[in-house]
Design an enzyme around this catalytic site. Structure first.
Site, PDB file in Angstrom:
ATOM      1  N   SER A   1      56.225  -4.215  45.886  1.00 41.93           N
ATOM      2  CA  SER A   1      55.270  -4.936  46.638  1.00 41.93           C
ATOM      3  C   SER A   1      56.074  -5.228  47.785  1.00 41.93           C
ATOM      4  O   SER A   1      57.393  -4.979  48.039  1.00 41.93           O
ATOM      5  CB  SER A   1      55.209  -6.415  45.933  1.00 41.93           C
ATOM      6  OG  SER A   1      54.715  -7.288  46.755  1.00 41.93           O
TER       7      SER A   1
ATOM      8  N   TYR B   1      57.620 -14.008  41.101  1.00 39.77           N
ATOM      9  CA  TYR B   1      57.244 -12.775  41.588  1.00 39.77           C
ATOM     10  C   TYR B   1      58.055 -11.896  42.525  1.00 39.77           C
ATOM     11  O   TYR B   1      58.524 -10.793  42.335  1.00 39.77           O
ATOM     12  CB  TYR B   1      55.843 -12.882  42.168  1.00 39.77           C
ATOM     13  CG  TYR B   1      55.055 -11.574  42.649  1.00 39.77           C
ATOM     14  CD1 TYR B   1      54.119 -11.238  41.630  1.00 39.77           C
ATOM     15  CD2 TYR B   1      54.987 -11.111  43.963  1.00 39.77           C
ATOM     16  CE1 TYR B   1      53.561  -9.946  41.918  1.00 39.77           C
ATOM     17  CE2 TYR B   1      54.367 -10.120  44.126  1.00 39.77           C
ATOM     18  CZ  TYR B   1      53.607  -9.359  43.197  1.00 39.77           C
ATOM     19  OH  TYR B   1      52.709  -8.292  43.447  1.00 39.77           O
TER      20      TYR B   1
HETATM   21  P1  NAD Z   1      45.456  -6.325  38.380  1.00 45.16           P
HETATM   22  O1  NAD Z   1      45.366  -7.675  37.844  1.00 45.16           O
HETATM   23  O2  NAD Z   1      44.126  -5.622  38.699  1.00 45.16           O
HETATM   24  O3  NAD Z   1      46.248  -5.352  37.530  1.00 45.16           O
HETATM   25  C1  NAD Z   1      47.037  -5.618  36.636  1.00 45.16           C
HETATM   26  C2  NAD Z   1      47.234  -4.568  35.421  1.00 45.16           C
HETATM   27  O4  NAD Z   1      48.622  -5.165  34.499  1.00 45.16           O
HETATM   28  C3  NAD Z   1      45.882  -5.072  34.617  1.00 45.16           C
HETATM   29  O5  NAD Z   1      45.723  -3.674  34.249  1.00 45.16           O
HETATM   30  C4  NAD Z   1      46.323  -5.892  33.464  1.00 45.16           C
HETATM   31  O6  NAD Z   1      45.777  -5.704  32.242  1.00 45.16           O
HETATM   32  C5  NAD Z   1      47.815  -5.385  33.380  1.00 45.16           C
HETATM   33  N1  NAD Z   1      48.810  -6.303  32.540  1.00 45.16           N
HETATM   34  C6  NAD Z   1      48.936  -7.702  32.590  1.00 45.16           C
HETATM   35  N2  NAD Z   1      49.630  -7.863  31.965  1.00 45.16           N
HETATM   36  C7  NAD Z   1      49.994  -7.192  31.077  1.00 45.16           C
HETATM   37  C8  NAD Z   1      50.702  -6.992  29.912  1.00 45.16           C
HETATM   38  N3  NAD Z   1      51.316  -8.074  29.162  1.00 45.16           N
HETATM   39  N4  NAD Z   1      50.973  -5.685  29.388  1.00 45.16           N
HETATM   40  C9  NAD Z   1      50.153  -4.659  29.541  1.00 45.16           C
HETATM   41  N5  NAD Z   1      49.445  -4.663  30.940  1.00 45.16           N
HETATM   42  C10 NAD Z   1      49.280  -5.690  31.349  1.00 45.16           C
HETATM   43  O7  NAD Z   1      46.470  -6.238  39.425  1.00 45.16           O
HETATM   44  P2  NAD Z   1      46.968  -5.240  40.741  1.00 45.16           P
HETATM   45  O8  NAD Z   1      46.932  -5.786  41.993  1.00 45.16           O
HETATM   46  O9  NAD Z   1      46.146  -3.933  40.367  1.00 45.16           O
HETATM   47  O10 NAD Z   1      48.310  -5.213  40.266  1.00 45.16           O
HETATM   48  C11 NAD Z   1      48.778  -4.035  39.979  1.00 45.16           C
HETATM   49  C12 NAD Z   1      50.394  -4.140  40.267  1.00 45.16           C
HETATM   50  O11 NAD Z   1      50.680  -4.044  41.753  1.00 45.16           O
HETATM   51  C13 NAD Z   1      51.254  -5.344  39.857  1.00 45.16           C
HETATM   52  O12 NAD Z   1      52.662  -4.781  39.774  1.00 45.16           O
HETATM   53  C14 NAD Z   1      51.147  -6.079  41.261  1.00 45.16           C
HETATM   54  O13 NAD Z   1      52.396  -7.046  41.312  1.00 45.16           O
HETATM   55  C15 NAD Z   1      51.425  -4.894  42.509  1.00 45.16           C
HETATM   56  N6  NAD Z   1      51.028  -5.503  43.686  1.00 45.16           N
HETATM   57  C16 NAD Z   1      49.821  -5.643  43.879  1.00 45.16           C
HETATM   58  C17 NAD Z   1      49.230  -6.068  45.213  1.00 45.16           C
HETATM   59  C18 NAD Z   1      48.017  -6.506  45.594  1.00 45.16           C
HETATM   60  O14 NAD Z   1      47.807  -6.803  46.572  1.00 45.16           O
HETATM   61  N7  NAD Z   1      46.934  -6.339  44.625  1.00 45.16           N
HETATM   62  C19 NAD Z   1      50.196  -5.946  46.245  1.00 45.16           C
HETATM   63  C20 NAD Z   1      51.630  -5.739  45.867  1.00 45.16           C
HETATM   64  C21 NAD Z   1      51.976  -5.203  44.724  1.00 45.16           C
END
Ligand code: NAD
Length: 257
Positions: free
Chosen positions: A139, A152
């Site tokens: 991130s 986080y």
């Molecule tokens: P999201 O909530 O859509 O996806 C998260 C995923 O992780 C989902 O598929 C969920 O089912 C899964 N998950 C959660 N707990 C779990 C567990 N215990 N076991 C297995 N799977 C689990 O969110 P996202 O935004 O797509 O996030 C995905 C990654 O990207 C994360 O690591 C997040 O920190 C990172 N990220 C997101 C953003 C953003 O702006 N959306 C920015 C930077 C980094």
């Protein structure tokens, strides 16, 4: 650039960035393994849809990334892992002195420790296959901080460190390890932060998006899951064979500020 014959495992891929990355890897020809902690018909249907759209083999394997044994079992059950995308992640926002310990533990387990377990299980498979790619979805918060996101930010800085160590331990092999650092991407994880932020700043949804979230993203646009998928495909290409142990920001200029 084609990834035919490669198997990619993407943790946390029944939604958001993980699903977008899985789709782009499948479109580039890789067989994909989707994952989350649920085991619903709709989870398996996502894999079926990707297979139908792209012609690759796509499976869904349930495993809870908060549990080390599940993380390792995911890789073993997949049977092959050429590309490992550590993406599963959760968020909780609170001042440090009020931060619930169970939330801290869950964030560190899912966002950081899971990648230790999956990487440990996948590296021997990559070595046997003579090729491998580890892509950790960190991130902008792996490089900079924001208040109220202690767990986080700590976990994301941690996964950037783990990426560097993985790269050094595989540096003389045809295996690379890198971290992608997205800025804001409009996924369910970000959607979930909007109501609390609206309350906290007494703002409308539009103002929270423009004045709070995208205030730090100079492009004033969300990054997309397709762009993150494309960056992952690039890291799996021959052009990226000497890119290892580093971070690629997909953040509309956030970390240039
Ligand atoms: P999201 O909530 O859509 O996806 C998260 C995923 O992780 C989902 O598929 C969920 O089912 C899964 N998950 C959660 N707990 C779990 C567990 N215990 N076991 C297995 N799977 C689990 O969110 P996202 O935004 O797509 O996030 C995905 C990654 O990207 C994360 O690591 C997040 O920190 C990172 N990220 C997101 C953003 C953003 O702006 N959306 C920015 C930077 C980094």
């Amino acid at each position: 650039m084609k990834l035919h014959g490669k198997t990619a495992i993407i943790t946390g891929s029944n939604s958001g960035i993980g699903l977008g990355v899985a789709r782009e890897l499948a479109r580039a020809g890789a067989d994909v393994v989707l994952n989350s902690f649920t085991d619903r018909d709709e989870d398996h249907a996502l894999a079926e849809r990707i297979a139908a759209e792209t012609g690759v083999t796509a499976r869904y394997i349930r495993a809870d990334m908060s549990k080390g044994a599940d993380c390792r079992a995911l890789i073993e059950q997949a049977g092959r892992c050429d590309i490992l995308v550590n993406n599963a992640g959760i968020q909780h926002v609170s001042p440090i002195d009020e931060f619930p310990t169970d939330k801290w533990d869950a964030i560190v387990a899912i966002n950081l420790t899971s990648a230790f377990h999956t990487t440990a299980a996948a590296l021997p498979m990559m070595r046997r296959a003579g090729w491998g790619r580890v892509v950790n979805i960190a991130s902008a918060h792996g490089l900079t901080a924001s208040p109220y996101k202690s767990a986080y930010v700590a976990a994301k800085h941690g996964i950037v460190g783990l990426t560097k160590v993985t790269a050094l331990e595989t540096a003389e092999e045809p295996i690379t390890a890198n971290a992608i650092c997205p800025g804001y991407v409009l996924t369910p994880l970000v959607e979930a932060q909007i109501p609390d932020t609206m309350k906290k700043y007494a703002m409308s949804r539009e103002d929270v998006i423009k004045k709070v979230m995208l205030e730090r993203q100079p492009s004033r646009e969300f990054a997309t899951v397709e762009q993150l998928g494309g960056t992952t495909v690039f890291l799996c290409s021959d052009a990226a064979a000497q890119i290892t142990g580093t971070t690629i920001s997909v953040d509309g200029g956030w970390t240039a500020l």
